[in-house]
Write an enzyme that holds these catalytic residues in place. Structure first.
Site, mmCIF file in Angstrom:
data_model
loop_
_atom_site.group_PDB
_atom_site.id
_atom_site.type_symbol
_atom_site.label_atom_id
_atom_site.label_comp_id
_atom_site.label_asym_id
_atom_site.label_seq_id
_atom_site.Cartn_x
_atom_site.Cartn_y
_atom_site.Cartn_z
ATOM 1 N N HIS A 195 8.542 10.978 2.861
ATOM 2 C CA HIS A 195 8.742 10.039 3.647
ATOM 3 C C HIS A 195 9.834 10.735 4.844
ATOM 4 C CE1 HIS A 195 6.608 7.166 0.933
ATOM 5 N NE2 HIS A 195 6.130 6.768 2.712
ATOM 6 N N GLU A 439 -5.062 3.823 -1.609
ATOM 7 C CA GLU A 439 -4.440 5.062 -1.771
ATOM 8 C C GLU A 439 -3.799 5.476 -2.851
ATOM 9 O OE1 GLU A 439 -0.111 4.656 0.749
ATOM 10 O OE2 GLU A 439 0.131 2.215 -0.381
ATOM 11 N N ASP A 463 -0.134 9.372 -0.478
ATOM 12 C CA ASP A 463 0.004 9.454 -2.004
ATOM 13 C C ASP A 463 -1.768 8.895 -2.692
ATOM 14 O OD1 ASP A 463 2.063 8.077 -2.785
ATOM 15 O OD2 ASP A 463 1.615 6.235 -0.647
ATOM 16 N N CYS A 510 -4.768 5.988 7.407
ATOM 17 C CA CYS A 510 -3.473 6.304 8.455
ATOM 18 C C CYS A 510 -2.565 7.172 7.785
ATOM 19 C CB CYS A 510 -2.773 4.999 8.248
ATOM 20 S SG CYS A 510 -2.792 3.952 6.548
HETATM 21 C C1 PEP Z 1 -0.342 7.306 3.060
HETATM 22 O O1 PEP Z 1 0.536 6.941 1.543
HETATM 23 O O2 PEP Z 1 -0.876 7.515 3.144
HETATM 24 C C2 PEP Z 1 0.515 6.424 3.939
HETATM 25 C C3 PEP Z 1 -0.027 5.969 4.912
HETATM 26 O O3 PEP Z 1 2.006 5.924 3.050
HETATM 27 P P1 PEP Z 1 3.116 6.227 2.668
HETATM 28 O O4 PEP Z 1 3.452 7.818 4.169
HETATM 29 O O5 PEP Z 1 4.194 5.877 3.819
HETATM 30 O O6 PEP Z 1 3.098 5.647 1.825
HETATM 31 MG MG MG Z 2 1.984 5.381 0.529
#
Ligand code: PEP
Ligand code: MG
Length: 580
Positions: A195, A439, A463, A510
Site C-alpha cells: 500500500h 481478490e 491481492d 482495480c
Molecule cells: C487489490 O487488492 O488489487 C486492491 C485494489 O486493493 P488494495 O490494493 O487496496 O488491497
Molecule cells: Mg486488495
C-alpha cells in the site's frame, strides 16, 4: 566513483536531491543502577528531556502548514498535555528515586504500565490513546538517549526536496512525505504493490523499495539521483552523469506533454469498442487529477485514507463529510466507495489489535472480515456512505470477500442501516449498487456465485496475485515470484470475466495491473472493459486503448490460455506490445 544501488521501482520519475536518513527505529532501553549520590542528577536529566520534548512540540505546532488537517494541531495538543500529566512528569521520577535506576528504564516501566491499562479498555477510541503514549514516550526516550540531537521525530524535519532514505516506509509516512514535499524516497523493505507503493504512485512520489543495505551506502545530506522507473539509486554522481539525468528529465516532461493531448479522447479501440477508464482515488487531490485526465469516474475509493489521515477511528460525521466531499467533487461521475479494508499493512490506531498478534496479517482479520466482526466500525461507515449518497452517483464495494456468506451478512447490515435511516427520516439513495472485489482465489473460483448476488465485480489483482502465488506483496524477498502474468492468475481473471459475462454483471479491474501499460492489451483480449487505475496512469492506458483492436487481441488469447509458464506469457506480451 558513482555508487549504483538497485531495488524495485514503484513509480515513474527521475529526481535529484539531497539524502535524508529517516529514522523510525527507537533506541533499545536497558536498565542500569544509579549510585545514590547521582540520583538527583538522573532526575534532573529526566526533567531536562521532558522540557526539551515540550519545546519541540511547541515549535512543531508553530510550524504546522495552514493546509494541514486540523487534527494535526489537536494531536500535538494531546501530546503536550500528556507530557504535563503526572503520569509522565512525576511517576517516573518517583520510580528513579525508589529503584535507583536510570531514567530510560523508569520511563519504560511507566509506559508499560500505562499501555496495559489502555489495552484493557473495551472502547476502541480509548484504546487508540495507547499509541499516543508510545509517541510521547518515544520522543522523550530519543532525547534521553541522545541529548545533543534535535530529537525531532520524522514528522518535524523539513523534508522538502529531499530524497528520503529509510529502512521501511509506512503508508502514513508516505502521506507525511507528500505534505512535506519530498523529492522521492528509497527503502530497504517493501514490495511493488504494497500500500505504501500504491500510495506513492497515486501521490506521484518517485520511489524505489527493496534496496538491500541501502543505509550502508548512502550518507545523510549527500546528493543522490533516484530513477524510480528503473529501480535505481545513484550516489556520488559526477557532473556528466548529473547533466545526463537532467536531460532525461526534460525528455520525460516532453513525453508527458504529448500524453496530455490525449485527455479529451474517448477510450475507444480501433475496432470501435468502448472502454471505461476509471480512477483509483486515495485522497481528494486525486479527484482533480481524475478530472484533468478525463477519467470516467472513480472505480475505487480507498476509504482507509480517512482513517489513516486522522488520529484513530473517525466518527460517522467525519466520514460522512469526507465521502460527501468526494461525491460532490466527482461532479456527477460515478464513485465506487470501497468499505474499510484495514489490516495487513494498513493499520489504524486502536483497530483490530484486541486479539493475539497475527502471524500472517494478510491472511488475518482484514477488510470485510474485520468489519463483520466489529460492527462498531462497519455500521457507522455504511451510514456515512448512505448519507453521502444523495450528493451524487454512489456505488458500494466490499473488499476481500471469500465466502458468499460474508456477502449475505454484509447485505443484512446494509439493510439494517437503510431501515434505521428511513426510520429517522434521513434521506439516502435506496438503489445504490452493491459490488464486491474479487481478490481472493476462492472468490474468483466461485465468481459465478458472487456474480449472482452482486451488481458488479471488481478484480483486485494486488491481492489476487499475492494470495494465488503465496507471495507476500510487501516482501521484497519474494518479489520475483509476484507475477501478474502467471498462468494461474490469468486463469482466475478469466474465470471472473466469464462469470460476469454469463450473469450480465459488469466486471472491472482495480488492481495495479489495470494501470500497467504492459498488461492493457492482454486484458482487452481477455474481455476486460473497465479499467480502474491511479489517474496518473490513465493517459498512457488511453494511448494504448486507442491504438489497439479488441478483435485482433481476442484472436491471440488461445496462446495465452495454452501457456504453462509466466515466461511464455511474457514473450507473448513482448510481441503483442511491440508497437507501444
Ligand atoms: C487489490 O487488492 O488489487 C486492491 C485494489 O486493493 P488494495 O490494493 O487496496 O488491497
Ligand atoms: Mg486488495
Amino acid at each position: 566513483m558513482t555508487t549504483a544501488l538497485t531495488g524495485i521501482g514503484v513509480t515513474r520519475g527521475l529526481v535529484i536531491g539531497r539524502a535524508h536518513i529517516f529514522h523510525s527505529i527507537q533506541p533499545e532501553v536497558v536498565e542500569y543502577a544509579i549510585p545514590q549520590q547521582y540520583i538527583e542528577d538522573e532526575v534532573a536529566r529526566y526533567e531536562l528531556a521532558l522540557s526539551k520534548a515540550k519545546t519541540q512540540l511547541d515549535t512543531v505546532k508553530d510550524h504546522i502548514p495552514v493546509s494541514a488537517p486540523s487534527e494535526i494541531s489537536a494531536f500535538i495538543d494531546t501530546h503536550l498535555l500528556m507530557l504535563e500529566d503526572s503520569a509522565l512528569s512525576r511517576v517516573p521520577i518517583d520510580y528513579i528515586r525508589e529503584h535507583q535506576c536510570n531514567a530510560e528504564w523508569a520511563l519504560k516501566y511507566q509506559r508499560d504500565a500505562l499501555v496495559t491499562v489502555f489495552e484493557e479498555m473495551d472502547d476502541s477510541y480509548l484504546r487508540t490513546r495507547r499509541d499516543d503514549v508510545d509517541h510521547v514516550v518515544n520522543r522523550v526516550q530519543r532525547l534521553l538517549s541522545d541529548p545533543e540531537a534535535q530529537g525531532l521525530s520524522n514528522s518535524e524535519i523539513s523534508l522538502a526536496g529531499r530524497v528520503v532514505i529509510a529502512e521501511d516506509v509506512t503508508p502514513a509516512d508516505t502521506i507525511l512525505f507528500k505534505s512535506q514535499g519530498v523529492a522521492g524516497f528509497v527503502s530497504e523493505h517493501g514490495g511493488v504493490n504494497s500500500h505504501t507503493a500504491i500510495l506513492a504512485r497515486s501521490l506521484g512520489i518517485p520511489a524505489v523499495v527493496g534496496v538491500h543495505r541501502l543505509r550502508r551506502y548512502i550518507y545523510h545530506n549527500e546528493t543522490v539521483a533516484l530513477d524510480s522507473e528503473h529501480g535505481m539509486v545513484l550516489a556520488d554522481c559526477d557532473e556528466a552523469l548529473l547533466r545526463h539525468i537532467e536531460s532525461r528529465q526534460q525528455i520525460a516532461l516532453r513525453q508527458q506533454a504529448r500524453l496530455n493531448a490525449l485527455k479529451d479522447y474517448s477510450a475507444v479501440t480501433l475496432d470501435g469498442v468502448n472502454i471505461e477508464l476509471l480512477a483509483n482515488v486515495e485522497t481528494e487531490e486525486d479527484i482533480d487529477l481524475m478530472h484533468a485526465v478525463g477519467s470516467d469516474g472513480i472505480g475505487l475509493y480507498r476509504t482507509e485514507m480517512v482513517f489513516m489521515l486522522g488520529n484513530g477511528v473517525p466518527t460517522e460525521e467525519t466520514q460522512y463529510q469526507a465521502y460527501r466531499r468526494i461525491v460532490e467533487r466527482a461532479n456527477g461521475k460515478p464513485v465506487t466507495i470501497r468499505t474499510l479494508d484495514l489490516g495487513a499493512d494498513k493499520q489504524v490506531d486502536g483497530v483490530g489489535r484486541g486479539g493475539a498478534i497475527a502471524t500472517n496479517p494478510a491472511l488475518g482479520l482484514r477488510a470485510i472480515r474485520l468489519c463483520l466482526q466489529d460492527p462498531s466500525l462497519f455500521y457507522p461507515q455504511l451510514r456515512a456512505i448512505f448519507r453521502a449518497s444523495v450528493y451524487g452517483k454512489l456505488r458500494i464495494m466490499l473488499p476481500m470477500l471469500t465466502n458468499v456468506e460474508e456477502l449475505h451478512q454484509a447485505v443484512q447490515i446494509i439493510g439494517d442501516v437503510k431501515r434505521d435511516l428511513r426510520q429517522a427520516n434521513v434521506p439516502f439513495d435506496d438503489d445504490i449498487p452493491i459490488g464486491g472485489m474479487i481478490e481472493v482465489p476462492a472468490a474468483a473460483l466461485n465468481a459465478d456465485a458472487f456474480a449472482h448476488h452482486l451488481d458488479f465485480l471488481s478484480i483486485g489483482t494486488n491481492d489476487l496475485i499475492q494470495y494465488t502465488l503465496a507471495a507476500d506483496r510487501l516482501d521484497e524477498d519474494v518479489n520475483h515470484l509476484y507475477k501478474p502474468a502467471h498462468p494461474a492468475v490469468l486463469k482466475l481473471i478469466d474465470m471472473t470475466i466469464r462469470a460476469g459475462l454469463k450473469a450480465k454483471v459488469p466486471v472491472a479491474m482495480c488492481g495495479e495491473m489495470a494501470g500497467d501499460a504492459r498488461y492493457v492489451r492482454l486484458l482487452l483480449g481477455m474481455g476486460l472493459r473497465e479499467f480502474s487505475m491511479n489517474p496518473r496512469a490513465c493517459l498512457d492506458v488511453r494511448r494504448i486503448v486507442v491504438n489497439s483492436s479488441v478483435s485482433e487481441l481476442s484472436a491471440l488469447m488461445h496462446s495465452v490460455h495454452r501457456a504453462g509458464t509466466s515466461n511464455e506469457i511474457e514473450e507473448l506480451l513482448d510481441r503483442i506490445n511491440h508497437d507501444i
